[in-house]
Scaffold this motif. Structure first.
Motif, PDB file in Angstrom:
ATOM      1  N   GLY A   1      18.171 -10.319  16.292  1.00  0.00           N
ATOM      2  CA  GLY A   1      19.420 -10.636  17.082  1.00  0.00           C
ATOM      3  C   GLY A   1      19.781 -12.177  17.003  1.00  0.00           C
ATOM      4  N   PRO A   2      18.692 -13.101  17.447  1.00  0.00           N
ATOM      5  CA  PRO A   2      19.236 -14.428  17.350  1.00  0.00           C
ATOM      6  C   PRO A   2      19.365 -14.930  15.753  1.00  0.00           C
ATOM      7  CG  PRO A   2      17.426 -14.175  18.823  1.00  0.00           C
ATOM      8  CD  PRO A   2      17.712 -12.651  18.054  1.00  0.00           C
ATOM      9  N   LEU A   3      18.527 -14.373  14.854  1.00  0.00           N
ATOM     10  CA  LEU A   3      18.506 -14.632  13.472  1.00  0.00           C
ATOM     11  C   LEU A   3      20.039 -14.528  13.040  1.00  0.00           C
ATOM     12  CD1 LEU A   3      17.122 -15.925  11.124  1.00  0.00           C
ATOM     13  CD2 LEU A   3      16.353 -13.341  10.662  1.00  0.00           C
ATOM     14  N   LEU A   4      20.837 -13.317  13.184  1.00  0.00           N
ATOM     15  CA  LEU A   4      21.793 -12.835  12.721  1.00  0.00           C
ATOM     16  C   LEU A   4      22.975 -13.968  13.305  1.00  0.00           C
ATOM     17  CD1 LEU A   4      21.934  -9.019  12.943  1.00  0.00           C
ATOM     18  CD2 LEU A   4      21.859 -10.378  10.973  1.00  0.00           C
ATOM     19  N   ILE A   5      22.838 -14.224  14.967  1.00  0.00           N
ATOM     20  CA  ILE A   5      23.865 -14.902  15.355  1.00  0.00           C
ATOM     21  C   ILE A   5      23.873 -16.387  14.987  1.00  0.00           C
ATOM     22  CG2 ILE A   5      24.238 -16.104  17.630  1.00  0.00           C
ATOM     23  CD1 ILE A   5      23.192 -13.615  19.027  1.00  0.00           C
ATOM     24  N   LEU A   6      22.513 -17.007  14.485  1.00  0.00           N
ATOM     25  CA  LEU A   6      22.315 -18.378  13.895  1.00  0.00           C
ATOM     26  C   LEU A   6      23.083 -18.293  12.525  1.00  0.00           C
ATOM     27  CD1 LEU A   6      18.556 -19.061  15.095  1.00  0.00           C
ATOM     28  CD2 LEU A   6      21.125 -20.345  15.900  1.00  0.00           C
ATOM     29  N   THR A   7      22.863 -17.056  11.949  1.00  0.00           N
ATOM     30  CA  THR A   7      23.327 -17.090  10.557  1.00  0.00           C
ATOM     31  C   THR A   7      24.924 -17.150  10.789  1.00  0.00           C
ATOM     32  OG1 THR A   7      21.696 -15.817   9.696  1.00  0.00           O
ATOM     33  CG2 THR A   7      23.699 -15.797   8.492  1.00  0.00           C
ATOM     34  N   VAL A   8      25.402 -16.426  11.476  1.00  0.00           N
ATOM     35  CA  VAL A   8      27.001 -16.445  11.743  1.00  0.00           C
ATOM     36  C   VAL A   8      27.597 -17.786  12.304  1.00  0.00           C
ATOM     37  CG1 VAL A   8      28.846 -15.432  13.037  1.00  0.00           C
ATOM     38  CG2 VAL A   8      27.055 -13.920  12.144  1.00  0.00           C
ATOM     39  N   LEU A   9      26.730 -18.444  12.926  1.00  0.00           N
ATOM     40  CA  LEU A   9      27.297 -19.946  13.540  1.00  0.00           C
ATOM     41  C   LEU A   9      27.213 -21.005  12.681  1.00  0.00           C
ATOM     42  CD1 LEU A   9      25.661 -19.719  17.233  1.00  0.00           C
ATOM     43  CD2 LEU A   9      28.285 -19.360  16.884  1.00  0.00           C
ATOM     44  N   PHE A  10      26.152 -20.922  11.935  1.00  0.00           N
ATOM     45  CA  PHE A  10      25.870 -22.014  11.055  1.00  0.00           C
ATOM     46  C   PHE A  10      26.034 -21.715   9.651  1.00  0.00           C
ATOM     47  CE2 PHE A  10      23.211 -22.785  15.082  1.00  0.00           C
ATOM     48  CZ  PHE A  10      23.721 -23.973  15.290  1.00  0.00           C
ATOM     49  N   ALA A  11      26.281 -20.429   9.028  1.00  0.00           N
ATOM     50  CA  ALA A  11      26.680 -20.449   7.771  1.00  0.00           C
ATOM     51  C   ALA A  11      28.050 -19.734   7.722  1.00  0.00           C
ATOM     52  CB  ALA A  11      25.615 -19.135   7.121  1.00  0.00           C
ATOM     53  N   ARG A  12      28.924 -20.961   7.832  1.00  0.00           N
ATOM     54  CA  ARG A  12      30.322 -20.691   7.662  1.00  0.00           C
ATOM     55  C   ARG A  12      30.706 -19.833   6.416  1.00  0.00           C
ATOM     56  NH1 ARG A  12      34.355 -23.892   5.905  1.00  0.00           N
ATOM     57  NH2 ARG A  12      32.870 -25.459   5.191  1.00  0.00           N
ATOM     58  N   GLY A  13      31.433 -18.917   6.835  1.00  0.00           N
ATOM     59  CA  GLY A  13      31.800 -17.906   5.652  1.00  0.00           C
ATOM     60  C   GLY A  13      30.700 -16.704   5.329  1.00  0.00           C
ATOM     61  N   GLY A  14      29.751 -16.985   6.062  1.00  0.00           N
ATOM     62  CA  GLY A  14      28.725 -15.830   5.733  1.00  0.00           C
ATOM     63  C   GLY A  14      27.958 -16.229   4.537  1.00  0.00           C
ATOM     64  N   ILE A  15      27.300 -15.054   3.851  1.00  0.00           N
ATOM     65  CA  ILE A  15      26.382 -15.287   2.636  1.00  0.00           C
ATOM     66  C   ILE A  15      27.376 -15.726   1.695  1.00  0.00           C
ATOM     67  CG2 ILE A  15      25.002 -14.135   0.821  1.00  0.00           C
ATOM     68  CD1 ILE A  15      24.085 -12.041   3.278  1.00  0.00           C
ATOM     69  N   MET A  16      28.627 -15.091   1.527  1.00  0.00           N
ATOM     70  CA  MET A  16      29.485 -15.359   0.258  1.00  0.00           C
ATOM     71  C   MET A  16      29.872 -16.973   0.514  1.00  0.00           C
ATOM     72  SD  MET A  16      29.474 -13.106  -1.910  1.00  0.00           S
ATOM     73  CE  MET A  16      30.666 -13.933  -2.845  1.00  0.00           C
ATOM     74  N   GLY A  17      29.925 -17.384   1.770  1.00  0.00           N
ATOM     75  CA  GLY A  17      30.370 -18.767   1.936  1.00  0.00           C
ATOM     76  C   GLY A  17      29.380 -19.662   1.456  1.00  0.00           C
ATOM     77  N   MET A  18      27.967 -19.327   1.973  1.00  0.00           N
ATOM     78  CA  MET A  18      26.884 -20.159   1.492  1.00  0.00           C
ATOM     79  C   MET A  18      26.652 -20.212  -0.151  1.00  0.00           C
ATOM     80  SD  MET A  18      23.942 -19.521   4.082  1.00  0.00           S
ATOM     81  CE  MET A  18      23.865 -17.790   3.805  1.00  0.00           C
ATOM     82  N   LEU A  19      26.882 -19.157  -0.788  1.00  0.00           N
ATOM     83  CA  LEU A  19      27.247 -19.075  -2.303  1.00  0.00           C
ATOM     84  C   LEU A  19      28.037 -19.810  -2.915  1.00  0.00           C
ATOM     85  CD1 LEU A  19      26.562 -15.311  -2.931  1.00  0.00           C
ATOM     86  CD2 LEU A  19      24.756 -17.056  -3.389  1.00  0.00           C
ATOM     87  N   ARG A  20      29.253 -19.991  -2.189  1.00  0.00           N
ATOM     88  CA  ARG A  20      30.285 -20.731  -2.752  1.00  0.00           C
ATOM     89  C   ARG A  20      30.158 -22.109  -2.541  1.00  0.00           C
ATOM     90  NH1 ARG A  20      33.693 -17.162   0.449  1.00  0.00           N
ATOM     91  NH2 ARG A  20      34.534 -15.501  -0.811  1.00  0.00           N
ATOM     92  N   ARG A  21      29.403 -22.594  -1.663  1.00  0.00           N
ATOM     93  CA  ARG A  21      28.962 -24.245  -1.322  1.00  0.00           C
ATOM     94  C   ARG A  21      28.039 -24.518  -2.174  1.00  0.00           C
ATOM     95  NH1 ARG A  21      30.338 -22.341   3.959  1.00  0.00           N
ATOM     96  NH2 ARG A  21      27.689 -22.095   4.503  1.00  0.00           N
ATOM     97  N   THR A  22      27.065 -23.667  -2.593  1.00  0.00           N
ATOM     98  CA  THR A  22      25.987 -24.054  -3.495  1.00  0.00           C
ATOM     99  C   THR A  22      26.526 -24.155  -4.647  1.00  0.00           C
ATOM    100  OG1 THR A  22      24.246 -22.538  -2.097  1.00  0.00           O
ATOM    101  CG2 THR A  22      23.670 -23.010  -4.602  1.00  0.00           C
TER     102      THR A  22
END
Length: 343
Positions: free
Chosen positions: A319-340
């Motif tokens: 649960g906390p892992l998902l919440i932290l991902t949503v809070l700090f990985a703006r745009g989710g997984i696809m957002g992280m891929l775009r920033r990378t």
């Protein structure tokens, strides 16, 4: 306008165009998975797990169509999973076991429910829309628990998977995997064509400013209701597949917790990215599957009792892992891929 012009003149090697390969790689991985599963020696397990991933990918994709592109936060979307599942169970119990009958019934029932509830829900906004969709979802959940003739709280066990044109070809795990894969690809292509169409542009416009869209001559309610019905039908298809994959259907398919999980999948993958919804579903389900073992192995320095308890209570970490991902990985997984990609 400058940004649009830049996107149009970008060379094939630009970050913008490189991100277009993500859905190709994603579906190629699903297509190649049966070959890798056969080599691994755990074909049944791998196919079952990835089939479930694709089914929930369809459900998450259907929700992303209205959430990511229409800003409609439906907290009762799992109701359509239940409708699709019960269409299989109820029809099979009355001797209608062919998918060519069950799928149209599942889609029609989902469309009727979406049309009726959507016509009411879409007259509200914000938190009121969330609560009324939750109420309709719970209403259907309690209706399913009261159907004593169809298992009630205990659900229904299917004697076999659906027939396909009179053939039991879907009984095989590989054949059902391929069928689910084709459904996922078809649903994705349909959603992509909807989003890219004039209808999709109007839907995105209503997300940004529905008053302005109405002022220029569009009726946001009609577009949102149509999108809601299409989304419900896609989720109904996912329910049909889920019932066949598990060979079981129960009211648990349509709980508000399941709806919350679907929202998490969409947000985790990245709102407004159809393949992101599929990736989010995959990440959610694979973490759910392997996190207990990962925690058990990471805690190698602890005694066996603590390691066992940590693995047993893995949801306290999940649960906390998902919440932290949503809070700090703006745009989710696809957002992280775009920033990378840009960085």
């Amino acid at each position: 306008m400058a940004e649009i012009a830049h996107m149009q003149t970008a060379s094939p090697s630009t970050p913008f165009n490189r991100t277009l390969v993500v859905p190709i790689v994603l579906f190629a991985a699903f297509a190649a998975a049966p070959l890798l599963a056969a080599v691994s020696g755990a074909e049944g397990y791998v196919l079952s797990l990835l089939t479930r991933v694709m089914i929930f990918g369809i459900a998450a994709l259907s929700l992303d169509l209205i959430l990511g592109y229409g800003a409609l936060v439906s907290f009762g979307h799992a109701a359509f999973l239940g409708i699709g599942g019960y269409a299989v169970g109820i029809l099979a119990s009355h001797g209608f076991e062919d998918a060519l009958i069950q799928i149209p019934v599942a889609l029609a029932a989902s469309a009727i429910f979406a049309l009726g509830t959507g016509a009411i829900s879409l007259r509200t906004k914000g938190v009121y829309f969330i609560m009324i969709t939750l109420a309709f979802g719970q209403m259907l959940f309690f209706l399913a628990t009261s159907l004593a003739a169809y298992g009630g709280d205990d659900g229904m066990t299917l004697t076999s998977r659906s027939l396909l044109a009179g053939s039991d070809v879907l009984e095989g795990d590989l054949a059902f995997y391929v069928f689910s894969f084709l459904c996922l690809v078809g649903t994705y292509c349909l959603s992509r064509s909807i989003v890219a169409s004039r209808f999709g542009r109007v839907l995105r416009g209503t997300r940004e400013n529905s008053v302005r869209m109405e002022a220029v001559g569009f009726q946001p309610f009609r577009y949102q209701l149509t999108a809601y019905v299409i989304s419900g039908m896609m989720a109904g298809l996912a329910g049909f597949l889920l019932a066949n994959q598990a060979e079981f259907v129960s009211p648990a398919y349509m709980t508000w917790q399941r709806s919350g999980e679907l929202i998490f999948m969409v947000v985790l993958g990245g709102l407004g990215s159809l393949h992101g919804a599929v990736i989010g579903a995959a990440a959610f389900l694979l973490l759910e599957e392997f996190l207990p073992e990962i925690l058990h192995n990471l805690a190698f320095f602890m005694n066996d009792d603590i390691r066992y308890r940590l693995a047993e209570n893995w949801k306290m970490v999940f649960g906390p892992l998902l919440i932290l991902t949503v809070l700090f990985a703006r745009g989710g997984i696809m957002g992280m891929l775009r920033r990378t990609d840009h960085g």
